[in-house]
Design a protein around this motif. Structure first.
Motif, mmCIF file in Angstrom:
data_model
loop_
_atom_site.group_PDB
_atom_site.id
_atom_site.type_symbol
_atom_site.label_atom_id
_atom_site.label_comp_id
_atom_site.label_asym_id
_atom_site.label_seq_id
_atom_site.Cartn_x
_atom_site.Cartn_y
_atom_site.Cartn_z
ATOM 1 N N ARG A 58 -51.363 47.789 45.055
ATOM 2 C CA ARG A 58 -52.758 47.337 45.007
ATOM 3 C C ARG A 58 -53.429 47.809 46.368
ATOM 4 N N HIS A 59 -52.722 47.996 47.343
ATOM 5 C CA HIS A 59 -53.624 48.322 48.582
ATOM 6 C C HIS A 59 -53.952 49.931 48.257
ATOM 7 N N GLN A 85 -55.932 40.846 46.585
ATOM 8 C CA GLN A 85 -55.264 39.777 45.479
ATOM 9 C C GLN A 85 -56.189 39.134 44.427
ATOM 10 N N GLU A 86 -57.279 38.559 44.912
ATOM 11 C CA GLU A 86 -58.080 37.925 44.156
ATOM 12 C C GLU A 86 -58.779 38.876 43.026
ATOM 13 N N ARG A 132 -54.950 33.803 41.251
ATOM 14 C CA ARG A 132 -54.939 34.717 42.622
ATOM 15 C C ARG A 132 -53.680 34.003 43.256
ATOM 16 N N ASN A 133 -53.272 33.089 43.376
ATOM 17 C CA ASN A 133 -52.097 32.540 43.877
ATOM 18 C C ASN A 133 -50.852 33.092 43.217
ATOM 19 N N TYR A 134 -50.892 33.265 42.035
ATOM 20 C CA TYR A 134 -49.948 33.824 41.287
ATOM 21 C C TYR A 134 -49.584 35.374 41.727
ATOM 22 N N VAL A 135 -50.508 36.135 42.050
ATOM 23 C CA VAL A 135 -50.289 37.490 42.697
ATOM 24 C C VAL A 135 -49.749 37.414 43.646
ATOM 25 N N GLY A 136 -50.233 36.379 44.615
ATOM 26 C CA GLY A 136 -49.615 36.376 46.067
ATOM 27 C C GLY A 136 -48.152 35.864 45.989
ATOM 28 N N MET A 137 -48.015 35.127 45.013
ATOM 29 C CA MET A 137 -46.345 34.567 45.061
ATOM 30 C C MET A 137 -45.637 35.548 44.574
ATOM 31 N N LEU A 138 -46.242 36.737 43.437
ATOM 32 C CA LEU A 138 -45.271 37.941 43.356
ATOM 33 C C LEU A 138 -45.083 38.690 44.443
ATOM 34 N N GLU A 139 -45.983 38.916 45.280
ATOM 35 C CA GLU A 139 -45.986 39.832 46.342
ATOM 36 C C GLU A 139 -45.007 39.172 47.480
ATOM 37 N N ARG A 140 -45.056 37.871 47.609
ATOM 38 C CA ARG A 140 -44.090 37.185 48.501
ATOM 39 C C ARG A 140 -42.615 36.893 48.016
ATOM 40 N N GLU A 141 -42.378 37.465 46.806
ATOM 41 C CA GLU A 141 -41.133 37.296 45.970
ATOM 42 C C GLU A 141 -40.873 35.849 45.783
ATOM 43 N N ALA A 147 -51.820 48.149 33.941
ATOM 44 C CA ALA A 147 -53.130 48.425 33.238
ATOM 45 C C ALA A 147 -54.295 48.415 34.350
ATOM 46 N N VAL A 148 -54.515 47.085 34.966
ATOM 47 C CA VAL A 148 -55.524 47.152 35.795
ATOM 48 C C VAL A 148 -55.544 48.074 37.137
ATOM 49 N N LEU A 149 -54.129 48.337 37.452
ATOM 50 C CA LEU A 149 -53.974 49.201 38.616
ATOM 51 C C LEU A 149 -53.763 50.815 38.112
ATOM 52 N N GLU A 150 -54.054 50.876 36.842
ATOM 53 C CA GLU A 150 -53.880 52.274 36.106
ATOM 54 C C GLU A 150 -52.845 52.882 36.529
#
Length: 70
Positions: free
Chosen positions: A15-16, A22-23, A33-42, A56-59
């Motif tokens: 992502r970076h 995240q949003e 957006r909260n879901y992405v954060g939860m994935l990144e925080r395990e 797909a979004v990150l290609e």
């Protein structure tokens, strides 16, 4: 390193690398957006379908989420 941790670190790294917040990633993947954060925080483990959508979004190939990094 457990697999959930590896996926979280790679998601954040990818992502970076694309310059997305995240949003922005969540909007493009049509998830909360909260879901992405939860994935990144395990706090959640992504399904294969979710990893495919995020990749797909990150290609990138979805296998990138499982890559060992230094």
């Amino acid at each position: 390193m457990i697999l959930r941790e590896r996926v979280a670190k790679n998601l954040r790294r990818l992502r970076h690398a694309t310059g997305l917040s995240q949003e922005e990633l969540a909007d493009r993947a049509d998830v909360n957006r909260n879901y992405v954060g939860m994935l990144e925080r395990e706090e959640h483990a992504a399904t294969i379908d979710m990893l495919e959508k995020l990749a797909a979004v990150l290609e990138v190939d979805p296998a990138e989420f499982f890559r060992k990094t230094a």
